[in-house]
Design an enzyme around this catalytic site. Structure first.
Site, PDB file in Angstrom:
ATOM      1  N   HIS A 307       0.857  -1.200   0.000  1.00 49.96           N
ATOM      2  CA  HIS A 307       0.000   0.000   0.000  1.00 49.96           C
ATOM      3  C   HIS A 307       0.881   1.234   0.000  1.00 49.96           C
ATOM      4  CE1 HIS A 307      -3.141   2.867   1.093  1.00 49.96           C
ATOM      5  NE2 HIS A 307      -3.959   1.955   0.656  1.00 49.96           N
ATOM      6  N   ASP A 364      -8.055  -5.058  -0.327  1.00 48.94           N
ATOM      7  CA  ASP A 364      -8.517  -5.924  -1.424  1.00 48.94           C
ATOM      8  C   ASP A 364      -8.185  -7.391  -1.212  1.00 48.94           C
ATOM      9  OD1 ASP A 364      -7.576  -3.162  -3.328  1.00 48.94           O
ATOM     10  OD2 ASP A 364      -9.632  -3.908  -3.133  1.00 48.94           O
TER      11      ASP A 364
HETATM   12  C1  SDX Z   1      -6.058   0.198  -3.122  1.00 45.25           C
HETATM   13  O1  SDX Z   1      -4.133   4.580  -2.119  1.00 45.25           O
HETATM   14  C2  SDX Z   1      -5.155   4.034  -1.557  1.00 45.25           C
HETATM   15  O2  SDX Z   1      -5.618   4.420  -0.513  1.00 45.25           O
HETATM   16  C3  SDX Z   1      -5.772   2.850  -2.320  1.00 45.25           C
HETATM   17  C4  SDX Z   1      -6.834   2.038  -1.598  1.00 45.25           C
HETATM   18  C5  SDX Z   1      -8.096   2.841  -1.385  1.00 45.25           C
HETATM   19  O3  SDX Z   1      -8.821   2.488  -0.450  1.00 45.25           O
HETATM   20  O4  SDX Z   1      -8.413   3.730  -2.222  1.00 45.25           O
HETATM   21  O5  SDX Z   1      -6.327   1.593  -0.344  1.00 45.25           O
HETATM   22  C6  SDX Z   1      -7.230   0.822  -2.442  1.00 45.25           C
HETATM   23  O6  SDX Z   1      -5.780   0.533  -4.247  1.00 45.25           O
HETATM   24  C7  SDX Z   1      -5.254  -0.820  -2.364  1.00 45.25           C
HETATM   25  C8  SDX Z   1      -4.050  -1.354  -3.190  1.00 45.25           C
HETATM   26  C9  SDX Z   1      -4.546  -2.438  -4.125  1.00 45.25           C
HETATM   27  N1  SDX Z   1      -3.426  -2.837  -5.060  1.00 45.25           N
HETATM   28  C10 SDX Z   1      -2.845  -4.032  -4.943  1.00 45.25           C
HETATM   29  O7  SDX Z   1      -3.076  -4.858  -4.065  1.00 45.25           O
HETATM   30  C11 SDX Z   1      -1.849  -4.321  -6.066  1.00 45.25           C
HETATM   31  C12 SDX Z   1      -0.548  -4.902  -5.477  1.00 45.25           C
HETATM   32  N2  SDX Z   1       0.135  -3.830  -4.772  1.00 45.25           N
HETATM   33  C13 SDX Z   1       1.134  -3.060  -5.442  1.00 45.25           C
HETATM   34  O8  SDX Z   1       1.003  -2.933  -6.791  1.00 45.25           O
HETATM   35  C14 SDX Z   1       1.634  -1.846  -4.658  1.00 45.25           C
HETATM   36  O9  SDX Z   1       1.867  -2.270  -3.391  1.00 45.25           O
HETATM   37  C15 SDX Z   1       0.779  -0.599  -4.648  1.00 45.25           C
HETATM   38  C16 SDX Z   1       0.429  -0.138  -6.014  1.00 45.25           C
HETATM   39  C17 SDX Z   1      -0.460  -0.805  -3.847  1.00 45.25           C
HETATM   40  C18 SDX Z   1       1.610   0.504  -3.980  1.00 45.25           C
HETATM   41  O10 SDX Z   1       2.706   0.727  -4.794  1.00 45.25           O
HETATM   42  P1  SDX Z   1       3.800   1.842  -4.411  1.00 45.25           P
HETATM   43  O11 SDX Z   1       3.424   2.570  -3.181  1.00 45.25           O
HETATM   44  O12 SDX Z   1       4.066   2.636  -5.649  1.00 45.25           O
HETATM   45  O13 SDX Z   1       5.021   0.981  -4.004  1.00 45.25           O
HETATM   46  P2  SDX Z   1       6.151   0.468  -4.994  1.00 45.25           P
HETATM   47  O14 SDX Z   1       5.498  -0.077  -6.232  1.00 45.25           O
HETATM   48  O15 SDX Z   1       7.183   1.524  -5.111  1.00 45.25           O
HETATM   49  O16 SDX Z   1       6.739  -0.791  -4.173  1.00 45.25           O
HETATM   50  C19 SDX Z   1       7.809  -0.615  -3.260  1.00 45.25           C
HETATM   51  C20 SDX Z   1       8.577  -1.956  -3.335  1.00 45.25           C
HETATM   52  C21 SDX Z   1       9.014  -2.313  -4.760  1.00 45.25           C
HETATM   53  O17 SDX Z   1      10.124  -3.170  -4.613  1.00 45.25           O
HETATM   54  P3  SDX Z   1      11.641  -2.495  -4.822  1.00 45.25           P
HETATM   55  O18 SDX Z   1      11.645  -1.861  -6.174  1.00 45.25           O
HETATM   56  O19 SDX Z   1      11.805  -1.510  -3.660  1.00 45.25           O
HETATM   57  O20 SDX Z   1      12.585  -3.680  -4.694  1.00 45.25           O
HETATM   58  O21 SDX Z   1       7.704  -3.022  -2.923  1.00 45.25           O
HETATM   59  C22 SDX Z   1       7.513  -3.916  -4.020  1.00 45.25           C
HETATM   60  C23 SDX Z   1       7.886  -3.166  -5.271  1.00 45.25           C
HETATM   61  O22 SDX Z   1       8.309  -4.063  -6.285  1.00 45.25           O
HETATM   62  N3  SDX Z   1       6.083  -4.275  -4.007  1.00 45.25           N
HETATM   63  C24 SDX Z   1       5.612  -5.493  -4.228  1.00 45.25           C
HETATM   64  C25 SDX Z   1       4.219  -5.380  -4.061  1.00 45.25           C
HETATM   65  N4  SDX Z   1       3.906  -4.119  -3.755  1.00 45.25           N
HETATM   66  C26 SDX Z   1       5.066  -3.434  -3.714  1.00 45.25           C
HETATM   67  N5  SDX Z   1       6.214  -6.655  -4.573  1.00 45.25           N
HETATM   68  C27 SDX Z   1       5.410  -7.739  -4.738  1.00 45.25           C
HETATM   69  N6  SDX Z   1       4.053  -7.711  -4.574  1.00 45.25           N
HETATM   70  C28 SDX Z   1       3.427  -6.565  -4.243  1.00 45.25           C
HETATM   71  N7  SDX Z   1       2.126  -6.525  -4.103  1.00 45.25           N
END
Ligand code: SDX
Length: 428
Positions: A307, A364
């Site tokens: 998140h 989710d």
């Molecule tokens: C919602 O913003 C809100 O409030 C949203 C929400 C709402 O109520 O409106 O809460 C609803 O959208 C919840 C999120 C639902 N999405 C998912 O579950 C999809 C999976 N999650 C990711 O795609 C990710 O965690 C996000 C999009 C939710 C957040 O992404 P960020 O904040 O841009 O973080 P990032 O992509 O920079 O990740 C940081 C690190 C990275 O690794 P490094 O490059 O540092 O090595 O964490 C890793 C990412 O690769 N990472 C994950 C991951 N989420 C982050 N690796 C594997 N699986 C994951 N799910």
């Protein structure tokens, strides 16, 4: 805490006011940055460090897993309030008195009929159309049928727009589902509560009465409350920026629905179930999917994990996980998918990759398990998210308009070609 921040550029010092919010959050007010520095801007892709507005609606503390709507904790609201009360609270700022809630409910019910011509637009969609695309289109189309909802220069016009969309949106949601299943499009029953009405419109068979199941009513009411607002997330920011051009409420909401559809945002609840089904089909091999999620060369992510704000447990995920156990137990459903979800969460929460990156289950991760138990098809999961988020989008749009916020127009850092002369085609 100093009330000024100092920035030094090329030996020049510039001071900017420091703002402190009601929960002691600190912001640097850079409204004067470009004019004071002769054009310098900040750059922050994804706005990870940038506030777009001041808001009094929802407070998140990502480090401590805190979520409050207008100062009330999500735990208390999920347990003690109903969805319509929470919608009123988010939009107007206070929990309603009985008289206020009764009037709100009555005003909404007075708009519960949708122009029959909307069905002609719905009919034009193939059954294979994703419900989020249908819902976004129909919500935008409402403007054509209710043009007075566009120009909300008065609080009264705004109120009428708000009760109209709160009444008609659930009908559009139900019609979107029924169209997909080849069922006649049903209307609600004004004798029912808001959530009972949603269930009846979605699930009533044309050949029999619909019997309300209090387990489903309570579960859906709680899920809608938990999704109702979440400060400046992707889709809410989209609703705000669309509305900042003074585009009408319905089309601003339609833009939010489109943004919510993405699998990184609201579309994640559908993606979680598809991921869990894939793991189940793979013999429950969670280790393979964990490895894929950690593999930088693999675009696969553990859907429902991570998140932007919560670097601790998403408080909504905790409540939904407990509710999933309860609902499945009450309905006498033994869904192996829930066990796979719990096993995956346990593994991830013990894995250094997830621990180091503070990746926890989000809203989710478990919600789809309840939707599935309620008989809601997976492609409707994100539509249910939109149904819950509706009052939050409305509240944020209304706050933005009442505060007369300027049109949203971010700057950029240009990294393209500098000036060059045109070449005729013979010379290219
Ligand atoms: C919602 O913003 C809100 O409030 C949203 C929400 C709402 O109520 O409106 O809460 C609803 O959208 C919840 C999120 C639902 N999405 C998912 O579950 C999809 C999976 N999650 C990711 O795609 C990710 O965690 C996000 C999009 C939710 C957040 O992404 P960020 O904040 O841009 O973080 P990032 O992509 O920079 O990740 C940081 C690190 C990275 O690794 P490094 O490059 O540092 O090595 O964490 C890793 C990412 O690769 N990472 C994950 C991951 N989420 C982050 N690796 C594997 N699986 C994951 N799910």
């Amino acid at each position: 805490m100093s009330d000024k921040a100092t920035l030094e550029i090329n030996g020049e010092k510039y001071e900017f006011p420091i703002l402190v919010g009601s929960e002691k959050e600190v912001a640097i007010d850079i409204k004067s940055l470009r004019s004071a520095t002769g054009g310098v801007i900040t750059l922050d892709p994804g706005y990870k460090n940038t506030g777009s507005c001041e808001s009094a609606i929802t407070f998140l503390d990502g480090e401590n897993g805190v979520l409050r709507y207008r100062g009330y904790s999500i735990e208390e609201l999920a347990e003690k309030a109903d969805f319509l009360e929470v919608a009123y609270l988010l939009i107007f700022g206070e929990l309603p008195t009985k008289e206020q809630l009764d009037k709100f409910d009555k005003d909404i019910k007075s708009h519960s009929v949708v122009d029959d011509d909307i069905k002609k637009i719905l009919d034009a969609f193939p059954k294979s159309a994703h419900p989020m695309g249908v819902l976004s289109s129909l919500t935008s189309a409402l403007t054509a049928f209710y043009p007075t909802s566009v120009d909300v220069t008065s609080e009264e016009q705004m109120y009428n727009s708000i009760v109209r969309i709160l009444a008609k949106f659930p009908v559009l949601v139900a019609w979107t589902l029924r169209k997909k299943h080849g069922l006649p499009l049903d209307y609600g029953d004004n004798k029912l509560s808001y959530v009972e009405n949603i269930l009846k419109m979605m699930f009533k068979s044309p050949s029999s009465d619909y019997e309300q199941n209090p387990i489903l009513v309570n579960a859906l009411d709680k899920l809608l409350i938990l999704h109702a607002d979440h400060e400046q997330n992707c889709s809410t920011s989209t609703v705000r920026i669309a509305g900042s051009s003074h585009a009408g409420l319905f089309v601003s909401l339609a833009s939010g629905i489109s943004a919510l559809w993405g699998p990184l945002h609201g579309g994640a609840n559908q993606a979680v179930l598809e991921m869990l089904e894939a793991i189940k089909a793979d013999g429950g091999d969670t280790k393979k999917y964990m490895a894929k999620a950690k593999d930088k060369n693999d675009p696969f992510r553990l859907m429902g994990f991570g998140h932007r704000v919560y670097k601790n447990f998403d408080p909504r995920a905790k409540i939904i996980k407990a509710a999933a156990d309860e609902v499945l137990n009450d309905l006498g459903i033994d869904d192996p998918i829930l066990d796979i979800a719990k096993g995956l969460a346990k593994e991830a929460l013990e894995d250094p990759y997830f621990i180091d990156r503070k990746l926890y289950p989000n809203v989710d991760f478990y919600s789809g398990i309840i939707y599935r138990a309620m008989g809601i098809p997976v492609e409707m999961f994100t539509v249910m998210f939109a149904l819950g988020r509706l009052p939050g989008w409305i509240a944020q749009w209304r706050e933005m308009r009442l505060r007369n916020e300027p049109i949203g127009r971010p700057r950029q850092l240009y990294i393209g070609e500098t000036l060059r002369e045109f070449k005729t085609i013979e010379k290219r």
